[in-house]
Motif scaffolding. Structure first.
Motif, short mmCIF file in Angstrom:
data_model
loop_
_atom_site.label_atom_id
_atom_site.label_comp_id
_atom_site.label_asym_id
_atom_site.label_seq_id
_atom_site.Cartn_x
_atom_site.Cartn_y
_atom_site.Cartn_z
N ASP A 52 -16.24 3.42 3.81
CA ASP A 52 -16.72 4.67 3.21
C ASP A 52 -18.24 4.66 3.10
O ASP A 52 -18.87 5.71 3.04
N GLN A 65 -7.58 -1.03 -2.25
CA GLN A 65 -8.09 0.30 -2.54
C GLN A 65 -6.98 1.22 -3.04
O GLN A 65 -7.20 2.04 -3.94
N SER A 66 -5.78 1.09 -2.46
CA SER A 66 -4.65 1.91 -2.91
C SER A 66 -4.32 1.61 -4.37
O SER A 66 -3.78 2.47 -5.08
N ASP A 88 -13.55 2.07 9.19
CA ASP A 88 -12.79 2.05 7.94
C ASP A 88 -13.65 2.27 6.71
O ASP A 88 -13.18 2.74 5.68
N GLU A 123 -14.48 1.49 0.23
CA GLU A 123 -14.75 0.27 1.00
C GLU A 123 -16.20 0.30 1.44
O GLU A 123 -16.64 1.23 2.11
N ARG A 163 -13.34 -1.12 13.92
CA ARG A 163 -12.69 -0.78 12.64
C ARG A 163 -13.57 -1.11 11.45
O ARG A 163 -13.46 -0.48 10.40
N ASP A 210 -6.45 -6.95 11.61
CA ASP A 210 -5.68 -6.01 10.80
C ASP A 210 -5.23 -6.59 9.46
O ASP A 210 -5.29 -5.91 8.43
N LEU A 227 -8.29 -6.25 7.06
CA LEU A 227 -8.66 -4.88 6.69
C LEU A 227 -7.51 -4.16 5.99
O LEU A 227 -7.73 -3.31 5.13
N ASP A 228 -6.27 -4.49 6.35
CA ASP A 228 -5.13 -3.90 5.65
C ASP A 228 -5.04 -4.40 4.22
O ASP A 228 -4.59 -3.67 3.33
N THR A 229 -5.47 -5.62 3.98
CA THR A 229 -5.53 -6.12 2.61
C THR A 229 -6.55 -5.33 1.81
O THR A 229 -6.31 -4.96 0.66
N ASN A 233 -7.38 -2.25 2.37
CA ASN A 233 -6.76 -0.94 2.12
C ASN A 233 -5.74 -1.00 1.00
O ASN A 233 -5.62 -0.08 0.19
N ARG A 281 0.81 -1.22 0.00
CA ARG A 281 0.00 0.00 0.00
C ARG A 281 0.85 1.27 0.00
O ARG A 281 0.35 2.35 -0.31
#
Length: 361
Positions: free
Chosen positions: A282, A246-247, A280, A101, A276, A236, A239-241, A243, A37
């Motif tokens: 949208d 999305q990046s 997190d 998201e 979260r 994490d 959810l980091d995956t 993100n 990311r």
């Protein structure tokens, strides 16, 4: 294409992706940008295609304009072309931002998967969501990749057959061409756990194969394995995956169950586990049953009713109701309609969205 293991980059907060400015370079860069990311794509200076021909031998030779800057003035941001509202949203009112998201949540058997499939249908066919939120994106229909972990292959096939029954020929052609599904075709129920060290590589490979714009995970509980949903550090990786995807410009949609104490609430924080999930996102679509204004699920006619309401980071959208009833021509399928919210008398007055077997509710 070199496909490095994820650990090659995990220790670095920022990765510069400097491949040639040609088709192979773009393909390789896209894969690497999705993997980390914090990665940034930089191009050979002065319009060169090949780095070897550009004359640049170190980072100091690369102008700031190719993407190495991290700070911008307000004047620069105000004058930058970020695209129109239509280019940044799949639908009106901000319900599904491009690169956003989106979570659809409710208690078990609340038609969440039906709503998620309606999102997929509307995106892949460039038509309104649930018959009332207009499709916006000027580029047209998007390609969707679906990871679904609950419905066995034969039943999932029946769901698609049911949807085809209510679609026109052109709509079905667009839907079937633009929707890809992870697994299922091998006659096995897909499984994917974040405890598997290769889970992220599996997702990225599927994304590359499908060439998708949108990724759907239904439901995420099937992905968490032994992780405690209430502990942020344990979820994490998941959810980091999201993100990370999305990046890379992808829109992420997933479904999630409510917690046991608040099974039928319209509050975003009724979701099971860490806050979260709500913080997190949208866009949050809350699906709930109102006992005062809706038919009880255990009724002789097999009717199921729910309201869905939105909590949006950047937008306002009216709610909607969804009603599923046995299909009059074939009791193995359900007729699905969207209408005005059922806050008073439970009357539905809207457009048909799909037909699905009752076992898939």
């Amino acid at each position: 294409l070199y496909d490095p293991p994820e650990d090659d980059f995990s220790a670095y907060p920022r990765v510069l992706v400097a491949l040639d400015n040609d088709d192979p370079g773009e393909t390789g860069s896209s894969a690497l940008l999705l993997r980390h990311r914090g990665s940034v794509r930089i191009y050979p200076p002065d319009g060169a295609v090949d780095w070897c021909e550009s004359g640049a031998t170190e980072i100091g030779d690369v102008p700031e304009s190719v993407g190495l800057r991290t700070v911008y003035s307000v004047a620069e941001i105000a004058s930058t072309d970020f695209g129109t509202e239509e280019e940044n949203n799949w639908f009106a009112n901000g319900i599904i931002p491009v690169g956003g998201e989106i979570v659809v949540h409710g208690k078990m058997k609340s038609l969440k998967s039906v709503i998620v499939m309606e999102m997929a249908r509307a995106i892949t066919t460039a038509t309104p969501f649930a018959g009332y939120v207009p499709f916006l994106r000027p580029q047209g229909a998007g390609r969707v990749l679906l990871f679904q972990f609950e419905i066995p292959p034969w039943q999932f096939q029946q769901r698609l057959v049911g949807m085809r029954r209510v679609m026109g020929g052109a709509e079905w052609e667009a839907f079937s061409e633009n929707l890809s599904v992870f697994g299922v075709g091998d006659k096995k129920l897909p499984r994917l756990k974040i405890s598997d060290p290769s889970y992220r590589a599996i997702i990225l490979r599927a994304i590359e194969e499908s060439k998708c714009d949108v990724v759907i995970f239904d439901p995420i509980q099937k992905m968490t394995g032994g992780a405690d949903l209430a502990k942020a550090h344990e979820i994490d990786p998941l959810l980091d995956t999201f993100n990370m995807l999305q990046s890379g410009g992808l829109t992420v949609i997933y479904s999630h169950h409510n917690n046991k104490a608040e099974r039928d609430v319209r509050d975003a924080y009724g979701m099971s586990g860490s806050q979260r999930f709500g913080a997190d996102a949208d866009s949050i679509c809350s699906v709930y049953h109102d006992a005062k204004n809706m038919i009880d699920d255990h009724n002789p006619g097999g009717i199921k009713q729910r309201n869905l309401v939105w909590e949006l980071r950047n937008g306002i959208c009216a709610g909607r109701s969804i009603t599923a009833t046995p299909d009059l021509t074939d009791p193995d399928f359900m007729h699905v309609e969207y209408g005005e919210p059922l806050y008073g008398a439970p009357v539905v007055t809207s457009t048909t969205s799909g037909t699905v077997p009752p076992s898939l509710m």
